[in-house]
Design a protein around this motif. Structure first.
Motif, PDB file in Angstrom:
ATOM      1  N   ALA A 315       0.804  -1.221   0.000  1.00 16.86           N
ATOM      2  CA  ALA A 315       0.000   0.000   0.000  1.00 16.86           C
ATOM      3  C   ALA A 315       0.840   1.275   0.000  1.00 16.86           C
ATOM      4  CB  ALA A 315      -0.948  -0.002   1.206  1.00 16.86           C
ATOM      5  N   GLY A 316       2.163   1.129  -0.077  1.00 20.41           N
ATOM      6  CA  GLY A 316       3.031   2.305  -0.194  1.00 20.41           C
ATOM      7  C   GLY A 316       3.441   2.597  -1.630  1.00 20.41           C
ATOM      8  N   ALA A 317       2.876   1.831  -2.585  1.00 19.27           N
ATOM      9  CA  ALA A 317       3.322   1.926  -3.986  1.00 19.27           C
ATOM     10  C   ALA A 317       3.220   3.346  -4.544  1.00 19.27           C
ATOM     11  CB  ALA A 317       2.503   0.965  -4.858  1.00 19.27           C
ATOM     12  N   ALA A 333      -8.232   7.869  -9.260  1.00 21.00           N
ATOM     13  CA  ALA A 333      -9.638   7.680  -8.891  1.00 21.00           C
ATOM     14  C   ALA A 333      -9.743   7.440  -7.387  1.00 21.00           C
ATOM     15  CB  ALA A 333     -10.218   6.487  -9.649  1.00 21.00           C
ATOM     16  N   PRO A 334     -10.826   7.876  -6.761  1.00 20.84           N
ATOM     17  CA  PRO A 334     -10.999   7.632  -5.320  1.00 20.84           C
ATOM     18  C   PRO A 334     -10.842   6.174  -4.927  1.00 20.84           C
ATOM     19  CG  PRO A 334     -12.670   9.175  -6.080  1.00 20.84           C
ATOM     20  CD  PRO A 334     -11.939   8.689  -7.311  1.00 20.84           C
ATOM     21  N   THR A 335     -11.252   5.256  -5.815  1.00 24.37           N
ATOM     22  CA  THR A 335     -11.164   3.838  -5.480  1.00 24.37           C
ATOM     23  C   THR A 335      -9.720   3.416  -5.209  1.00 24.37           C
ATOM     24  OG1 THR A 335     -11.932   1.645  -6.138  1.00 24.37           O
ATOM     25  CG2 THR A 335     -10.948   2.968  -7.867  1.00 24.37           C
ATOM     26  N   ALA A 336      -8.745   4.066  -5.844  1.00 27.32           N
ATOM     27  CA  ALA A 336      -7.336   3.726  -5.617  1.00 27.32           C
ATOM     28  C   ALA A 336      -6.960   4.013  -4.168  1.00 27.32           C
ATOM     29  CB  ALA A 336      -6.443   4.522  -6.568  1.00 27.32           C
ATOM     30  N   PHE A 337      -7.369   5.172  -3.669  1.00 30.93           N
ATOM     31  CA  PHE A 337      -7.010   5.505  -2.287  1.00 30.93           C
ATOM     32  C   PHE A 337      -7.893   4.785  -1.271  1.00 30.93           C
ATOM     33  CE2 PHE A 337      -4.612   9.170  -4.073  1.00 30.93           C
ATOM     34  CZ  PHE A 337      -3.390   8.826  -3.507  1.00 30.93           C
ATOM     35  N   ARG A 338      -9.091   4.370  -1.692  1.00 34.36           N
ATOM     36  CA  ARG A 338      -9.875   3.522  -0.783  1.00 34.36           C
ATOM     37  C   ARG A 338      -9.173   2.186  -0.576  1.00 34.36           C
ATOM     38  NH1 ARG A 338     -14.558   6.055  -3.106  1.00 34.36           N
ATOM     39  NH2 ARG A 338     -14.838   4.427  -4.659  1.00 34.36           N
ATOM     40  N   ALA A 339      -8.565   1.669  -1.649  1.00 31.92           N
ATOM     41  CA  ALA A 339      -7.801   0.419  -1.532  1.00 31.92           C
ATOM     42  C   ALA A 339      -6.589   0.608  -0.626  1.00 31.92           C
ATOM     43  CB  ALA A 339      -7.360  -0.051  -2.915  1.00 31.92           C
ATOM     44  N   VAL A 340      -5.908   1.753  -0.773  1.00 28.85           N
ATOM     45  CA  VAL A 340      -4.745   2.052   0.072  1.00 28.85           C
ATOM     46  C   VAL A 340      -5.186   2.180   1.529  1.00 28.85           C
ATOM     47  CG1 VAL A 340      -2.943   3.758   0.574  1.00 28.85           C
ATOM     48  CG2 VAL A 340      -3.462   3.159  -1.801  1.00 28.85           C
ATOM     49  N   ARG A 341      -6.281   2.917   1.736  1.00 25.66           N
ATOM     50  CA  ARG A 341      -6.784   3.143   3.100  1.00 25.66           C
ATOM     51  C   ARG A 341      -7.214   1.836   3.764  1.00 25.66           C
ATOM     52  NH1 ARG A 341     -12.500   5.169   3.849  1.00 25.66           N
ATOM     53  NH2 ARG A 341     -12.786   5.428   6.084  1.00 25.66           N
ATOM     54  N   LYS A 342      -7.807   0.942   2.984  1.00 31.90           N
ATOM     55  CA  LYS A 342      -8.241  -0.352   3.533  1.00 31.90           C
ATOM     56  C   LYS A 342      -7.043  -1.148   4.042  1.00 31.90           C
ATOM     57  CE  LYS A 342     -10.866  -4.528   2.379  1.00 31.90           C
ATOM     58  NZ  LYS A 342      -9.939  -5.488   2.959  1.00 31.90           N
ATOM     59  N   GLU A 343      -5.945  -1.161   3.261  1.00 29.28           N
ATOM     60  CA  GLU A 343      -4.778  -1.960   3.642  1.00 29.28           C
ATOM     61  C   GLU A 343      -3.879  -1.248   4.650  1.00 29.28           C
ATOM     62  OE1 GLU A 343      -2.521  -4.062   0.848  1.00 29.28           O
ATOM     63  OE2 GLU A 343      -4.261  -5.065  -0.016  1.00 29.28           O
ATOM     64  N   ASP A 344      -3.963   0.071   4.671  1.00 30.28           N
ATOM     65  CA  ASP A 344      -3.064   0.849   5.538  1.00 30.28           C
ATOM     66  C   ASP A 344      -3.853   1.987   6.191  1.00 30.28           C
ATOM     67  OD1 ASP A 344      -0.755   1.839   6.719  1.00 30.28           O
ATOM     68  OD2 ASP A 344      -0.090   2.906   4.921  1.00 30.28           O
ATOM     69  N   PRO A 345      -4.825   1.631   7.054  1.00 27.36           N
ATOM     70  CA  PRO A 345      -5.747   2.652   7.585  1.00 27.36           C
ATOM     71  C   PRO A 345      -5.067   3.786   8.333  1.00 27.36           C
ATOM     72  CG  PRO A 345      -6.111   0.512   8.658  1.00 27.36           C
ATOM     73  CD  PRO A 345      -5.181   0.279   7.517  1.00 27.36           C
ATOM     74  N   GLU A 346      -3.916   3.530   8.942  1.00 26.94           N
ATOM     75  CA  GLU A 346      -3.220   4.582   9.693  1.00 26.94           C
ATOM     76  C   GLU A 346      -2.136   5.276   8.871  1.00 26.94           C
ATOM     77  OE1 GLU A 346      -4.404   5.497  12.580  1.00 26.94           O
ATOM     78  OE2 GLU A 346      -5.883   3.896  12.299  1.00 26.94           O
ATOM     79  N   ALA A 347      -2.076   4.930   7.561  1.00 30.00           N
ATOM     80  CA  ALA A 347      -1.089   5.527   6.639  1.00 30.00           C
ATOM     81  C   ALA A 347       0.352   5.339   7.129  1.00 30.00           C
ATOM     82  CB  ALA A 347      -1.391   7.006   6.403  1.00 30.00           C
ATOM     83  N   ASP A 348       0.631   4.169   7.699  1.00 33.74           N
ATOM     84  CA  ASP A 348       1.993   3.885   8.158  1.00 33.74           C
ATOM     85  C   ASP A 348       2.987   3.872   6.994  1.00 33.74           C
ATOM     86  OD1 ASP A 348       1.144   3.609  10.792  1.00 33.74           O
ATOM     87  OD2 ASP A 348       0.624   1.499  10.514  1.00 33.74           O
ATOM     88  N   GLN A 349       2.529   3.381   5.820  1.00 33.34           N
ATOM     89  CA  GLN A 349       3.417   3.311   4.663  1.00 33.34           C
ATOM     90  C   GLN A 349       3.864   4.705   4.209  1.00 33.34           C
ATOM     91  OE1 GLN A 349       4.740   0.826   3.050  1.00 33.34           O
ATOM     92  NE2 GLN A 349       3.618  -1.003   3.693  1.00 33.34           N
ATOM     93  N   LEU A 350       2.971   5.674   4.344  1.00 32.17           N
ATOM     94  CA  LEU A 350       3.273   7.028   3.895  1.00 32.17           C
ATOM     95  C   LEU A 350       4.516   7.589   4.597  1.00 32.17           C
ATOM     96  CD1 LEU A 350       2.619   9.666   2.420  1.00 32.17           C
ATOM     97  CD2 LEU A 350       0.889  10.138   4.144  1.00 32.17           C
ATOM     98  N   SER A 351       4.669   7.260   5.875  1.00 31.09           N
ATOM     99  CA  SER A 351       5.789   7.805   6.651  1.00 31.09           C
ATOM    100  C   SER A 351       7.145   7.285   6.172  1.00 31.09           C
ATOM    101  CB  SER A 351       5.605   7.479   8.134  1.00 31.09           C
ATOM    102  OG  SER A 351       5.604   6.070   8.322  1.00 31.09           O
ATOM    103  N   ARG A 352       7.154   6.235   5.353  1.00 30.51           N
ATOM    104  CA  ARG A 352       8.409   5.664   4.850  1.00 30.51           C
ATOM    105  C   ARG A 352       8.977   6.465   3.676  1.00 30.51           C
ATOM    106  NH1 ARG A 352       7.093  -0.026   2.866  1.00 30.51           N
ATOM    107  NH2 ARG A 352       9.272   0.109   2.246  1.00 30.51           N
ATOM    108  N   TYR A 353       8.164   7.355   3.097  1.00 25.63           N
ATOM    109  CA  TYR A 353       8.571   8.013   1.854  1.00 25.63           C
ATOM    110  C   TYR A 353       8.568   9.529   1.987  1.00 25.63           C
ATOM    111  CZ  TYR A 353       7.788   3.342   0.030  1.00 25.63           C
ATOM    112  OH  TYR A 353       7.846   1.990  -0.168  1.00 25.63           O
TER     113      TYR A 353
END
Length: 624
Positions: A315-317, A333-353
């Protein structure tokens, strides 16, 4: 200039407004006539102008001194490949491929079907066709053989360009067997097929018909841009029709170039040298407009991504791509970020980049639900901008016009009409409805440049589908309302309005409520048949990864939330937790098919569906 005055000028003085925008692109012969009505209820933009779309996208940037700037970045996590092309390199490749097609007899007006994955050769093929004045029709790579055969028979291409395979996450999808099967079913046969061989699968070649891409390129001479009329077709893009026969949306050359160049400034505030990434596919209109054409018209660097928002590898792709290529503007599309949010609800992956290069995030393609908007806003702290448009329009009908002025965002609203789009909300007879009241969203004619000119080979269907339903207007097929400040709220297709005991209710509003529950990652609400009330709403819900709530308890909470925010009149009493929602490959939820399943009706499995097995799972749950 501020938004209001620019919008008024576009509506009150369209000729002078669009003449000014036409000066922003390189014409071979600049138009004197700006707009010419035709008898199909629409008309033609810049009818006496001549240009070449490939020249506007490529050669014009070299003339402007951007030959050494990166034009295209290819990033493929599924193959572990990254590659980039400067404007000079991309122009050279496109000219060479155009020369290869020319040597095979392809000329202005010929149709060429492109059936390819997200690789640079797909972009080169599109621009190569445009260079010759040939009309390309991109069919989503891996589309079912029957659907491809229908498009072959409708467009009647001289040539089909394909690749040996595409890659879906970790699965190789061989294209050539699908193409062969499609041509067995088709009445029309192309003169030749050009095959780009990828190392992941080698396609068998049919002697006398199939030619190897690399061999053609090795023996080709570069072709110069061919002058075409502004009104000549650039491409045909098929979109699903209600009759089952796909509609071939026809886009012109001149109006398309002018509108998309204008949109890059208006909608995205993009400047030459900006790195612009539309995370979509060239098989869809977003890929045509904002992966291939508009960023190059604007002198930007465009990103071509062969991967998914999740599972390639995680989910950090998206954040990784932003960091690696210093992306400034991201559109998906919103569906892309809904998929990201589902797998990484706290956005932990975001902090890696490191995503400090990113200025804004743009979303379109379906309603931007407030929970997704809030999640993105909270975790990225960036402007998150919704905009609304359709395959038929080619660019945003409504947007936050950041290139003129940044307006306050309102979750659930695509903000305001783009200059050129005189948006109204009307009833079935075409009368404006009061402010804040829901109705059909329509655009007063004429449509601005860049919109579809007709349906390929069926002008009557074009008129009947879009202009006859509300005389004097383009009928969008979407419903919604405009608030007292002029903000447009698109609530979904008009057939997403359900009739519960005589009350017309928007399933979009109910979805907003359901999606706001902290355990819900994604949802859809459909109206199903009810003997007493006509229709009642049923929710299908995906639960966030890691959420531990009991399903019965969740249903009770959702019912109470809808009752509290919309009222008991909504009759929302049922929700089902599902593993997945049935979607098209572009991420749109197949609501009509869900309704048919719920009502026990027969249904066709759409060729556009991402995974047909989901429909069996949904059907089983409805039976229980």
């Amino acid at each position: 200039m501020d938004y209001r005055s620019e919008f008024r000028r576009s509506v009150d003085q369209p000729d002078s407004f669009w003449r000014e925008q036409a000066h922003q692109i390189d014409w071979i012969e600049a138009p004197k006539t700006i707009w010419q009505p035709t008898d199909n209820g629409h008309g033609q933009w810049f009818p006496d102008g001549t240009l070449n779309t490939s020249d506007v996208a490529l050669d014009a940037n070299i003339r402007a001194g951007r030959g050494d700037q990166t034009a295209l970045i290819y990033d493929s996590p599924v193959t572990g490949t990254k590659r980039s092309y400067t404007y000079q390199q991309l122009t050279d490749q496109v000219a060479l491929f155009a020369g290869a097609l020319k040597a095979q007899g392809v000329t202005k007006g010929d149709r060429v079907i492109i059936y390819m994955p997200m690789i640079p050769e797909a972009v080169i093929a599109m621009l190569g066709c445009a260079r010759l004045g040939a009309i390309h029709s991109v069919v989503f790579g891996g589309f079912a053989a029957h659907e491809l055969s229908v498009r072959v028979d409708d467009a009647k291409p001289k040539v089909i360009i394909t690749a040996s395979c595409g890659i879906e996450i970790n699965r190789v999808v061989e294209y050539k067997p699908l193409l062969n099967k499609a041509l067995e079913q088709a009445s029309h046969q192309p003169e030749l097929c050009v095959v780009y061989q990828r190392p992941q699968a080698t396609a068998d070649m049919q002697a006398g018909r199939d030619l190897d891409w690399q061999e053609l390129m090795a023996n080709a001479e570069p072709a110069a841009p061919v002058a075409v009329k502004s009104t000549d077709p650039l491409y045909i893009l098929y979109t699903s029709g209600t009759t089952g026969k796909p509609k071939g949306v026809v886009r012109d050359n001149g109006g398309h170039a002018v509108a998309l160049k204008y949109s890059m400034k208006l909608v995205y505030d993009a400047h030459p040298g900006d790195v612009y990434w539309a995370a979509s596919d060239v098989g869809w209109v977003v890929g045509h407009s904002y992966i291939v054409y508009a960023p190059l018209f604007a002198g930007c660097t465009t990103v071509l991504y062969e991967g998914k928002p999740v599972k390639t590898p995680d989910a950090g792709a998206f954040w990784r791509v932003v960091q690696d290529h210093k992306v400034n503007l991201l559109f998906t599309a919103p569906t892309a970020f809904r998929a990201v949010r589902k797998e990484d609800p706290e956005a932990d992956q975001l902090s890696r980049y490191d995503i400090r290069s990113l200025k804004r995030i743009f979303l379109a393609g379906e309603r931007l639900d407030p929970p997704t908007y809030d999640w993105l806003k909270e975790h990225t702290r960036l402007p998150v901008l919704d905009h609304w448009w359709q395959t038929e329009t080619g660019w945003a009908i409504c947007c936050n016009p950041v290139g003129l002025e940044m307006m306050a965002t309102r979750p659930g609203s695509a903000t305001v009409p783009s200059p050129g789009f005189d948006v109204r909300v009307v009833d079935a007879k075409g009368h404006s409805v009061p402010t804040g009241e829901q109705g059909q969203i329509a655009v007063k004619l004429p449509l601005p440049p860049g919109c579809m000119m007709t349906i390929w080979g069926d002008d009557e269907r074009f008129r009947k589908s879009y202009f006859d339903p509300i005389p004097g207007f383009y009928s969008s097929g979407d419903g919604g309302y405009i608030d007292s400040d002029g903000y447009v709220f698109v609530m979904g297709r008009t057939d997403d309005v359900i009739n519960v005991a005589g009350h017309r209710l928007s399933t979009g509003e109910m979805e907003e409520v359901v999606a706001s529950h902290p355990a819900v990652a994604e949802c859809c609400v459909v109206g199903v048949h009810d003997e007493m009330k006509g229709q009642v709403p049923v929710g299908l819900v995906l639960v966030k990864d890691g959420a531990t709530i009991d399903h019965d308890e969740l249903e009770e909470e959702l019912v109470e939330m809808v009752r509290e925010r919309i009222g008991a009149i909504a009759c929302f009493r049922r929700s089902m937790v599902v593993e997945r929602l049935p979607k098209t490959r572009s991420g749109k939820i197949l609501r009509r098919v869900i309704r048919q399943i719920a009502d026990g009706e027969s249904y066709n499995v759409p060729s556009t569906i991402d995974d047909p097995a989901i429909l069996d799972e949904i059907s089983e749950q409805f039976q229980h």
